[in-house]
Design an enzyme around this catalytic site. Structure first.
Site, PDB file in Angstrom:
ATOM      1  N   GLU A  85       0.870  -1.174   0.000  1.00 42.30           N
ATOM      2  CA  GLU A  85       0.000   0.000   0.000  1.00 42.30           C
ATOM      3  C   GLU A  85       0.905   1.221   0.000  1.00 42.30           C
ATOM      4  O   GLU A  85       1.465   1.598   1.031  1.00 42.30           O
ATOM      5  CB  GLU A  85      -0.925  -0.015   1.222  1.00 42.30           C
ATOM      6  CG  GLU A  85      -1.875  -1.196   1.275  1.00 42.30           C
ATOM      7  CD  GLU A  85      -2.862  -1.225   0.123  1.00 42.30           C
ATOM      8  OE1 GLU A  85      -3.121  -0.154  -0.470  1.00 42.30           O
ATOM      9  OE2 GLU A  85      -3.371  -2.310  -0.191  1.00 42.30           O
ATOM     10  N   CYS A 105      -2.540   9.461   2.724  1.00 37.06           N
ATOM     11  CA  CYS A 105      -2.153   8.903   1.422  1.00 37.06           C
ATOM     12  C   CYS A 105      -3.202   9.137   0.347  1.00 37.06           C
ATOM     13  O   CYS A 105      -2.889   9.121  -0.843  1.00 37.06           O
ATOM     14  CB  CYS A 105      -1.851   7.415   1.554  1.00 37.06           C
ATOM     15  SG  CYS A 105      -3.253   6.402   2.075  1.00 37.06           S
TER      16      CYS A 105
END
Length: 465
Positions: free
Chosen positions: A215, A249
């Site tokens: 990720e 993010c």
């Protein structure tokens, strides 16, 4: 870390893997109980976790609860409510010439999972993948970030009080500890962090043929066309960008604004920032600080690459950078290529959406793409152009909090997804039980073969194979 520390880490992994061999795969009842204990741990220590998050990053208590603890509680409840359905074996039967196939497929856990989590959401991003891993029947070792020391130490303490180490354990330490952990023979590694570190983790895992879920980040473009402008829209974008001081993010990285609304957009951004954080954001209790000094220095370098239209203040002693808007960025600047991951918003005008996409300023495989528009053609164009796993229309951030939406990247933003059912699937593999019930002996499949055998196979291949 000395030899004793290395031995202790290997002993922890051996303990988990021996427990996997000694005990059967946890039942649905056992998995739900494990997750409910995790939920109760979060509830019992809520105030301590919020205090630790405030200590690490000056996080507003509202954000600490909403985007760390509340998200985890919602995820646990969703997973517990769906787990029995997800774990139900899939059965099928096929009639073949001479026998009946009975197929029973079910998800099986990998075994012992290593989770390496980052500093920006140190509680949520440590435990969210652990929820998926435990739901799938795995054991877990979590390595939280050293840049969120208070949260990491508290997490280690309360996890050790709540779970036996053969089920769930937290290991604290610096990046050398994380590097060492990746050399151990875990059954799966889940990493959240930068692309460069993700490459190193992936390469190390490849040497041992360990599967990896990455990720990573990316430059999440946010496009505002002439039909999407409103004060409410600007407030949404500003909120999403400067949440956690931009260290999210899935935050909008760069705002591309149609030239017809460019000046009004800059004015509305300024008004929204004052509304949210006041004239002096440093005094605001609703605005976070930067996590560590190295990242602080990188952000200051980004700030120098354009004209500051709003904000620009900073304090190295307190790792504070005010919400900053920059324009007039020089072509080739690193801020146009690299993920910002901080409270700096470049605002770039454009005249034509197709021409903007042709300039290749927008990262196609970013973690998410945002567009604010009422123009269906523009929305369709962005959906076709982007490779991202998510295109969010007229909203930012919220998709990442929905346990029914798979969260993950593609290409430079990572690979593999989790949250909800996607996480349950990612942390296991399909295991098949195959039974053949014979009712007729067919000898023609054995050598020596004849032309007649070939003719039969050609004619009846669907029933023979």
């Amino acid at each position: 870390m000395g030899d004793q520390g290395i031995i202790a880490l290997r002993a922890l992994l051996d303990m988990q893997q021996e427990d996997i061999l000694r005990r059967a795969v946890p039942t649905v009842f056992e998995r739900r109980n494990t997750l409910l204990r995790l939920k109760q741990m979060l509830i019992d220590h809520e105030a301590e976790f919020i205090k630790a998050l405030v200590s690490d990053m000056r996080r507003p208590a509202f954000e600490a609860f909403s985007f760390e603890i509340a998200l985890l509680l919602n995820e646990i409840e969703h997973v517990c409510g769906s787990l029995r359905k997800w774990t139900k074996p899939q059965r099928s039967y096929q009639f073949k010439f001479g026998y009946i196939e009975a197929i029973r497929a079910k998800r099986s856990p990998y075994g012992s999972v290593l989770i390496i989590s980052p500093w920006n959401y140190p509680l949520q991003l440590a435990l969210m993948p652990a929820i998926s891993a435990l739901a799938a029947g795995n054991r877990c070792v979590i390595k939280p970030s050293e840049h969120a020391a208070a949260t990491s130490e508290l997490l280690q303490k309360v996890v050790s009080q709540t779970f036996p180490p053969e089920v769930l354990s937290v290991v604290t330490g610096d990046r050398q500890i994380a590097k060492l952990l990746t050399t151990l023979p875990f059954d799966l590694i889940f990493f959240t962090g930068s692309g460069e570190t993700g490459k190193a983790v992936s390469q190390q895992a490849a040497m041992q043929l360990i599967p990896v879920i990455l990720e990573l980040g990316g430059k999440n473009a946010c496009i505002l066309d002439e039909t999407g402008f409103s004060p409410e829209t600007i407030r949404e974008i500003v909120w999403g960008k400067f949440l956690n001081a931009g260290q999210t993010c899935i935050a909008p990285d760069t705002l591309f604004v149609h030239e017809a609304i460019y000046k009004r957009t800059l004015l509305e951004i300024g008004a929204a920032l004052v509304e949210f954080y006041g004239e002096f954001p440093k005094d605001s209790k609703d605005y976070a600080s930067i996590s560590h000094y190295r990242h602080f220095q990188k952000l200051l370098h980004f700030m120098e690459q354009g004209k500051v239209r709003q904000g620009g203040a900073y304090d190295a002693d307190e790792l504070f950078i005010s919400p900053t808007v920059i324009t007039d960025i020089q072509p080739g600047s690193s801020i146009l290529r690299e993920e910002i991951f901080g409270p700096i918003l470049p605002v770039i005008p454009y005249s034509n959406l197709e021409a903007l996409l042709d300039q290749k300023m927008i990262q196609r495989d970013a973690l998410v793409a945002y567009i604010f528009s009422k123009n269906e053609q523009h929305i369709s164009l962005i959906q076709k152009y982007m490779r991202s796993t998510t295109v969010s229309i007229n909203q930012v951030i919220h998709h990442g909090a929905n346990p029914r939406i798979a969260f993950g990247g593609v290409g430079r933003s990572g690979h593999g997804s989790y949250h909800g059912k996607a996480g349950f699937l990612a942390f296991g593999y399909e295991k098949t039980e195959y039974n053949a019930y014979r009712y007729l002996h067919v000898s023609d499949k054995f050598p020596p073969y004849t032309d007649q055998d070939m003719a039969i196979v050609r004619k009846f291949r669907k029933w023979l194979l």
